[in-house]
Design a protein around this motif. Sequence first.
Motif, PDB file in Angstrom:
ATOM      1  N   CYS A 116       0.808  -1.226   0.000  1.00  0.00           N
ATOM      2  CA  CYS A 116       0.000   0.000   0.000  1.00  0.00           C
ATOM      3  C   CYS A 116       0.838   1.272   0.000  1.00  0.00           C
ATOM      4  O   CYS A 116       0.295   2.358  -0.168  1.00  0.00           O
ATOM      5  CB  CYS A 116      -0.960   0.008   1.193  1.00  0.00           C
ATOM      6  SG  CYS A 116      -0.144   0.183   2.802  1.00  0.00           S
ATOM      7  N   GLY A 117       2.150   1.145   0.212  1.00  0.00           N
ATOM      8  CA  GLY A 117       3.018   2.320   0.176  1.00  0.00           C
ATOM      9  C   GLY A 117       3.038   3.138   1.447  1.00  0.00           C
ATOM     10  O   GLY A 117       3.735   4.146   1.537  1.00  0.00           O
ATOM     11  N   THR A 118       2.280   2.721   2.473  1.00  0.00           N
ATOM     12  CA  THR A 118       2.280   3.429   3.750  1.00  0.00           C
ATOM     13  C   THR A 118       3.654   3.328   4.405  1.00  0.00           C
ATOM     14  O   THR A 118       4.288   2.274   4.367  1.00  0.00           O
ATOM     15  CB  THR A 118       1.215   2.834   4.692  1.00  0.00           C
ATOM     16  OG1 THR A 118      -0.064   2.933   4.072  1.00  0.00           O
ATOM     17  CG2 THR A 118       1.191   3.546   6.035  1.00  0.00           C
ATOM     18  N   THR A 119       4.109   4.424   5.007  1.00  0.00           N
ATOM     19  CA  THR A 119       5.399   4.404   5.695  1.00  0.00           C
ATOM     20  C   THR A 119       5.349   3.422   6.859  1.00  0.00           C
ATOM     21  O   THR A 119       4.409   3.433   7.663  1.00  0.00           O
ATOM     22  CB  THR A 119       5.759   5.804   6.224  1.00  0.00           C
ATOM     23  OG1 THR A 119       5.888   6.697   5.106  1.00  0.00           O
ATOM     24  CG2 THR A 119       7.074   5.783   6.984  1.00  0.00           C
ATOM     25  N   ILE A 120       6.338   2.555   6.922  1.00  0.00           N
ATOM     26  CA  ILE A 120       6.420   1.581   8.015  1.00  0.00           C
ATOM     27  C   ILE A 120       6.735   2.297   9.318  1.00  0.00           C
ATOM     28  O   ILE A 120       7.649   3.125   9.387  1.00  0.00           O
ATOM     29  CB  ILE A 120       7.509   0.528   7.712  1.00  0.00           C
ATOM     30  CG1 ILE A 120       7.082  -0.372   6.550  1.00  0.00           C
ATOM     31  CG2 ILE A 120       7.844  -0.297   8.952  1.00  0.00           C
ATOM     32  CD1 ILE A 120       5.875  -1.240   6.823  1.00  0.00           C
ATOM     33  N   GLU A 121       5.968   1.990  10.362  1.00  0.00           N
ATOM     34  CA  GLU A 121       6.199   2.570  11.679  1.00  0.00           C
ATOM     35  C   GLU A 121       6.698   1.470  12.628  1.00  0.00           C
ATOM     36  O   GLU A 121       5.914   0.608  13.019  1.00  0.00           O
ATOM     37  CB  GLU A 121       4.907   3.171  12.238  1.00  0.00           C
ATOM     38  CG  GLU A 121       4.394   4.369  11.476  1.00  0.00           C
ATOM     39  CD  GLU A 121       5.323   5.563  11.570  1.00  0.00           C
ATOM     40  OE1 GLU A 121       6.160   5.604  12.488  1.00  0.00           O
ATOM     41  OE2 GLU A 121       5.221   6.453  10.711  1.00  0.00           O
ATOM     42  N   PRO A 122       7.979   1.449  12.939  1.00  0.00           N
ATOM     43  CA  PRO A 122       8.475   0.439  13.880  1.00  0.00           C
ATOM     44  C   PRO A 122       7.739   0.525  15.219  1.00  0.00           C
ATOM     45  O   PRO A 122       7.421   1.617  15.694  1.00  0.00           O
ATOM     46  CB  PRO A 122       9.961   0.800  14.037  1.00  0.00           C
ATOM     47  CG  PRO A 122      10.304   1.531  12.772  1.00  0.00           C
ATOM     48  CD  PRO A 122       9.065   2.305  12.432  1.00  0.00           C
ATOM     49  N   GLN A 123       7.433  -0.627  15.775  1.00  0.00           N
ATOM     50  CA  GLN A 123       6.773  -0.718  17.077  1.00  0.00           C
ATOM     51  C   GLN A 123       7.428  -1.839  17.874  1.00  0.00           C
ATOM     52  O   GLN A 123       7.951  -2.796  17.297  1.00  0.00           O
ATOM     53  CB  GLN A 123       5.275  -1.035  16.915  1.00  0.00           C
ATOM     54  CG  GLN A 123       4.454   0.028  16.230  1.00  0.00           C
ATOM     55  CD  GLN A 123       4.003   1.122  17.169  1.00  0.00           C
ATOM     56  OE1 GLN A 123       4.245   1.070  18.377  1.00  0.00           O
ATOM     57  NE2 GLN A 123       3.368   2.146  16.627  1.00  0.00           N
TER      58      GLN A 123
END
Length: 502
Positions: free
Chosen positions: A261-268
């Motif tokens: 989807c191209g959404t920026t990956i947010e590390p968690q």
Amino acid sequence: GFETQVVYEKKLEKDGKSRFDFEREQLYNDILKFTLDNSTNIKSQIRTIGASCDWSREKFTLDKDIIDIVYKTFKKLSDDGLLYRGKRIISWCPKHQTSFADIEIKDEEKVEPFYYLKYGPFTIATSRPETKFGDKYVVMHPDDKRYADYKHGQKIDLEWINGPITATIIKDEAIDMEFGTGVMTITPWHDVTDFEIANRHNLDKEQIIDEKGKLLPIAGEFAGIHINKARPMIIEKLRSKGLVEKVDENYKHIVHTCYKCGTTIEPQIQNQWFVKTRTLADRALASIRSDVKYYPEHFKKITEHWLENIIDWNISRQIVWGIPIPAKICDACEEGYVDLDNKITKCKKCGGDVRQDKDTFDTWFSSSQWPFATLAYPDGNDFRNFYPTQVMETAGDIFHWVARMIMLGLYVTGKLPFDTVYMHGMVLDAKGQKMSKSKGNVINPLDLTEKYGTDAFRIGMVVGNTPGTSLALSDDKVSAYKKFANKIWNVTRFVLSTAEGL
């Protein structure tokens, strides 16, 4: 796995719905029906273009015998100390609400503002000011002479986004003295490098961004605002405090994004299941170097490099479609237990109640067992007769899958699953562009077979298609091979007719 669920979610979006509108069981059954319907169409298409398959041996990832083998591998990894559940930083997609393995992340080059901010006596640089609310550690290289007067563990008071804070000096060799000012603050919950620094120095880790990409209460007046909207607002507040030194508007850097989807990956930081890969990778490396041929050969070097730098494998996925993880999780302490027989009722660590793990396996975990799982390992006649096989043919962009199959094939069976790897490219449109519905350049093979015949289509796919190289496919090419196929047919008829009676 995830690929199928994403396609189904797009179907739901067209109807104005979301997967979060459904109970897990209903969503699973709906996706199952959707999958089986599409499977029928796909198999029909494969037959139409002349694929020569033994359909009596067809296998589906969710067949019971496949699941049983995958579960046994999961248990074996646990018994051998190669599996653990722990709080580690993972790659999270805020849109799809699931974690990813490193092979499911797409690196995109982006141009964004780069902010130089005053942090007490220091200047720090960042492209993501929205992550800085919890930053209370300022890190520098121990050999950086510019900051020799500052001592590890030293406390300094300073003004920050939401008021005064006390920051701690940390000296760590991970800092690049040549990048920016050589000083950075760290956000251990939302950055892999920062997480590792925090672990080395036993520092606190605090969550700033929730799983939907919104700021948490630590952000004060910005709490509940999506990070994309909050970023300029945060910079405006820092400007009002005189804490913005300068802004580079044309900062070019690589950003991790969701490959679908191209959404920026947010590390968690989350508690999930991980496979320890170092031992498995080393064994695979040795076998690849001595016993496996690659076509084209450069994919061998790519695979070796990936295995040399491999990280532990996150195999938990927060989706409903796939093989459920056979494990119990303690509600009190979050300890996890492999439980194939569904017998564990209490936590062995704290005595608390346990629940069934709701996650499913990363689809690559089951797919990596495909060479032996499809052959009824370990006692099936097909396994005895056909394992190991010789050639694995697949697309070059999933060379990671080949490496995973070698890793788990060696681990479970003791033998390489294959000795030759043939990597092909993509089928592109006539202009050499990747096909996509949005571009309107998708070529339907059934249209070409109906128009020019299956033989012409198959020749057009093969001729000029060298290993690892993408193929530009056009009507003109297939049309030309229809004429070629027709000549071969006429020659054959002539030879057969003149050879009668000889």
